[in-house]
Scaffold this motif. Structure first.
Motif, PDB file in Angstrom:
ATOM      1  N   PRO A   7       0.794  -1.219   0.000  1.00 45.57           N
ATOM      2  CA  PRO A   7       0.000   0.000   0.000  1.00 45.57           C
ATOM      3  C   PRO A   7       0.827   1.271   0.000  1.00 45.57           C
ATOM      4  N   TYR A   8       2.116   1.178   0.327  1.00 50.02           N
ATOM      5  CA  TYR A   8       2.931   2.378   0.395  1.00 50.02           C
ATOM      6  C   TYR A   8       3.715   2.626  -0.891  1.00 50.02           C
ATOM      7  N   SER A   9       3.516   1.783  -1.881  1.00 50.63           N
ATOM      8  CA  SER A   9       4.227   1.948  -3.148  1.00 50.63           C
ATOM      9  C   SER A   9       3.354   2.681  -4.152  1.00 50.63           C
ATOM     10  N   ASP A  10       3.880   3.746  -4.739  1.00 50.78           N
ATOM     11  CA  ASP A  10       3.122   4.499  -5.733  1.00 50.78           C
ATOM     12  C   ASP A  10       2.840   3.673  -6.970  1.00 50.78           C
ATOM     13  N   THR A  11       3.593   2.601  -7.168  1.00 55.97           N
ATOM     14  CA  THR A  11       3.389   1.770  -8.359  1.00 55.97           C
ATOM     15  C   THR A  11       2.348   0.690  -8.118  1.00 55.97           C
ATOM     16  N   SER A  12       1.841   0.604  -6.877  1.00 55.46           N
ATOM     17  CA  SER A  12       0.810  -0.392  -6.571  1.00 55.46           C
ATOM     18  C   SER A  12      -0.539   0.159  -7.012  1.00 55.46           C
ATOM     19  N   GLN A  13      -0.897  -0.079  -8.252  1.00 57.08           N
ATOM     20  CA  GLN A  13      -2.101   0.490  -8.818  1.00 57.08           C
ATOM     21  C   GLN A  13      -3.350  -0.265  -8.372  1.00 57.08           C
ATOM     22  N   ILE A  14      -4.433   0.461  -8.198  1.00 59.15           N
ATOM     23  CA  ILE A  14      -5.707  -0.150  -7.862  1.00 59.15           C
ATOM     24  C   ILE A  14      -6.245  -0.836  -9.104  1.00 59.15           C
ATOM     25  N   PRO A  15      -6.483  -2.150  -9.065  1.00 53.50           N
ATOM     26  CA  PRO A  15      -6.750  -2.913 -10.279  1.00 53.50           C
ATOM     27  C   PRO A  15      -8.163  -2.776 -10.824  1.00 53.50           C
ATOM     28  N   ALA A  16      -9.138  -2.473  -9.989  1.00 55.56           N
ATOM     29  CA  ALA A  16     -10.513  -2.453 -10.475  1.00 55.56           C
ATOM     30  C   ALA A  16     -11.339  -1.504  -9.622  1.00 55.56           C
ATOM     31  N   GLN A  17     -12.487  -1.092 -10.151  1.00 56.38           N
ATOM     32  CA  GLN A  17     -13.336  -0.163  -9.423  1.00 56.38           C
ATOM     33  C   GLN A  17     -14.285  -0.876  -8.466  1.00 56.38           C
ATOM     34  N   SER A  18     -14.455  -2.168  -8.600  1.00 61.13           N
ATOM     35  CA  SER A  18     -15.286  -2.928  -7.660  1.00 61.13           C
ATOM     36  C   SER A  18     -14.544  -4.201  -7.261  1.00 61.13           C
ATOM     37  N   THR A  19     -14.771  -4.640  -6.027  1.00 63.10           N
ATOM     38  CA  THR A  19     -14.025  -5.787  -5.530  1.00 63.10           C
ATOM     39  C   THR A  19     -14.805  -6.460  -4.411  1.00 63.10           C
ATOM     40  N   CYS A  20     -14.331  -7.628  -4.010  1.00 64.72           N
ATOM     41  CA  CYS A  20     -14.966  -8.387  -2.929  1.00 64.72           C
ATOM     42  C   CYS A  20     -13.872  -9.069  -2.111  1.00 64.72           C
ATOM     43  N   VAL A  21     -14.007  -9.020  -0.808  1.00 68.59           N
ATOM     44  CA  VAL A  21     -13.078  -9.685   0.103  1.00 68.59           C
ATOM     45  C   VAL A  21     -13.874 -10.690   0.929  1.00 68.59           C
ATOM     46  N   ASP A  22     -13.447 -11.963   0.904  1.00 74.37           N
ATOM     47  CA  ASP A  22     -14.092 -13.024   1.677  1.00 74.37           C
ATOM     48  C   ASP A  22     -13.276 -13.304   2.935  1.00 74.37           C
ATOM     49  N   VAL A  23     -13.946 -13.370   4.077  1.00 75.15           N
ATOM     50  CA  VAL A  23     -13.269 -13.545   5.360  1.00 75.15           C
ATOM     51  C   VAL A  23     -13.882 -14.741   6.096  1.00 75.15           C
ATOM     52  N   ALA A  24     -13.015 -15.595   6.636  1.00 74.49           N
ATOM     53  CA  ALA A  24     -13.493 -16.751   7.410  1.00 74.49           C
ATOM     54  C   ALA A  24     -12.546 -16.998   8.587  1.00 74.49           C
ATOM     55  N   VAL A  25     -13.121 -17.210   9.747  1.00 73.11           N
ATOM     56  CA  VAL A  25     -12.358 -17.586  10.943  1.00 73.11           C
ATOM     57  C   VAL A  25     -13.080 -18.767  11.587  1.00 73.11           C
ATOM     58  N   ARG A  26     -12.350 -19.878  11.739  1.00 72.06           N
ATOM     59  CA  ARG A  26     -12.935 -21.061  12.388  1.00 72.06           C
ATOM     60  C   ARG A  26     -11.950 -21.588  13.417  1.00 72.06           C
ATOM     61  N   GLU A  27     -12.424 -21.756  14.640  1.00 66.72           N
ATOM     62  CA  GLU A  27     -11.605 -22.265  15.733  1.00 66.72           C
ATOM     63  C   GLU A  27     -12.406 -23.328  16.490  1.00 66.72           C
ATOM     64  N   SER A  28     -11.773 -24.456  16.729  1.00 67.57           N
ATOM     65  CA  SER A  28     -12.497 -25.548  17.386  1.00 67.57           C
ATOM     66  C   SER A  28     -11.551 -26.355  18.272  1.00 67.57           C
ATOM     67  N   ALA A  29     -12.143 -26.968  19.284  1.00 61.40           N
ATOM     68  CA  ALA A  29     -11.418 -27.888  20.160  1.00 61.40           C
ATOM     69  C   ALA A  29     -11.849 -29.303  19.812  1.00 61.40           C
ATOM     70  N   TYR A  30     -10.882 -30.235  19.768  1.00 60.04           N
ATOM     71  CA  TYR A  30     -11.259 -31.595  19.411  1.00 60.04           C
ATOM     72  C   TYR A  30     -10.391 -32.613  20.153  1.00 60.04           C
ATOM     73  N   ASN A  31     -10.744 -33.890  19.982  1.00 59.44           N
ATOM     74  CA  ASN A  31     -10.083 -35.015  20.641  1.00 59.44           C
ATOM     75  C   ASN A  31     -10.125 -34.862  22.158  1.00 59.44           C
ATOM     76  N   PRO A  32     -11.326 -34.999  22.753  1.00 62.91           N
ATOM     77  CA  PRO A  32     -11.439 -34.802  24.206  1.00 62.91           C
ATOM     78  C   PRO A  32     -10.938 -35.999  25.009  1.00 62.91           C
ATOM     79  N   LEU A  33     -10.397 -35.703  26.185  1.00 64.67           N
ATOM     80  CA  LEU A  33     -10.006 -36.724  27.154  1.00 64.67           C
ATOM     81  C   LEU A  33     -10.700 -36.414  28.476  1.00 64.67           C
ATOM     82  N   HIS A  34     -11.162 -37.440  29.131  1.00 64.53           N
ATOM     83  CA  HIS A  34     -11.834 -37.243  30.409  1.00 64.53           C
ATOM     84  C   HIS A  34     -10.902 -37.705  31.527  1.00 64.53           C
TER      85      HIS A  34
END
Length: 313
Positions: free
Chosen positions: A144-171
């Motif tokens: 983002p700090y480079s003047d040569t980093s041109q914005i490629p398009a006038q519309s865009t989409c960013v997909d975001v996913a966060v998944r966290e889980s605990a598994y393999n339980p022991l009693h």
């Protein structure tokens, strides 16, 4: 001075002749032109006696039309809008400056200009700025700090996913001492932020620290900041927060914090993106699950969020 008394004024703007009335030039009383032609500022003249302005004449016709009518038809070209904005600033025409900056919006043509705009608009809210920066990084590239980093398009989409889980339980053998807590051996964590030009992915398995002592199984208290005498009081959520939150690198912590902030503060993020010059902002949420406890199942999902950020310039 002749320019103060003569109702018709001839000007030489960067070598090009313009003729207009003194009333037009003085219509915006706060402008540099009004002060010049009311005698408050000295003016230079060319060899034919015309008032000389050392400016590019390209947009001076538009300046005069704005002064005549109080409004003006602006071009759609972002580069021309930037040029007109510079002229409005020079001539100190606040109405024209607002018409360009607010109504038509100044459009950046490089990621560095966009980042500068965001810094100026959101400098007082660090969390909100981090969330917007995260979107911009993935939508328009990692430089983002480079003047040569041109914005490629006038519309865009960013997909975001966060998944966290605990598994393999022991009693543990002594459930009463463990306060009926289910011990999970591992935690799975996946953070993905995918844009048009950049994709960030963090996928990791965190092994919990277990201690088997005197025939009893518990979490090892030392890594989780608990005294050994209280080892049976270490809870799964405490272990989860250690591995999936506190122990993350600064970069991955930024991704996680930004994603959770966006999904919890959608209206604020949409407002911030709009303030920074984006249009048609939409943030559809596909999944939002944030749990504060586990239920002892084979796999306990603690965080599962998925959303998209759609925007255009």
């Amino acid at each position: 001075m002749d320019c103060e008394l003569t109702p018709i004024i001839s000007l030489n703007v960067g070598g090009k002749k313009f003729t207009t009335s003194r009333d037009t030039l003085c219509k915006d009383g706060c402008s540099m032109l009004a002060r010049m032609f009311s005698g408050s500022l000295l003016s230079r003249r060319d060899e034919k006696g015309r008032v000389f302005l050392d400016r590019d004449p390209k947009h001076f016709r538009l300046i005069l039309n704005y002064l005549r009518d109080g409004e003006v038809c602006l071009p759609a070209c972002p580069l021309e809008l930037q040029e007109i904005l510079q002229e409005a600033l020079f001539y100190q025409l606040d109405g024209l400056r607002l018409a360009v900056s607010v109504q038509e919006r100044w459009l950046p043509n490089s990621a560095s200009q966009l980042r500068t705009c965001i810094s100026e608009q959101l400098q007082s809210d660090r969390q909100l700025k981090n969330a917007v920066d995260l979107i911009v990084d993935c939508a328009f590239g990692r430089s983002p700090y480079s003047d040569t980093s041109q914005i490629p398009a006038q519309s865009t989409c960013v997909d975001v996913a966060v998944r966290e889980s605990a598994y393999n339980p022991l009693h543990p053998q002594n459930q009463l001492q463990q306060q009926d807590e289910t011990l999970y051996v591992a935690f799975q964590q996946r953070i993905q932020i995918k844009g048009e030009t950049n994709c960030e992915l963090f996928d990791a398995k965190h092994e919990s620290h277990l201690l088997h002592l005197d025939g009893q199984l518990s979490y090892d208290p030392k890594p989780y900041g608990v005294d050994h005498a209280c080892r049976f009081h270490v809870k799964t959520m405490q272990v989860y927060r250690h591995h999936c939150v506190s122990a993350l690198s600064a970069k991955h912590q930024r991704w996680r914090d930004g994603a959770l902030y966006i999904v919890k503060h959608i209206n604020a993020v949409k407002w911030a993106l709009d303030l920074c010059g984006f249009r048609d902002v939409a943030i559809p949420v596909h999944s939002m699950q944030v749990n504060s406890s586990t239920d002892g199942a084979q796999s306990a999902v603690l965080v599962n969020i998925r959303f998209s950020v759609q925007l255009s310039l």
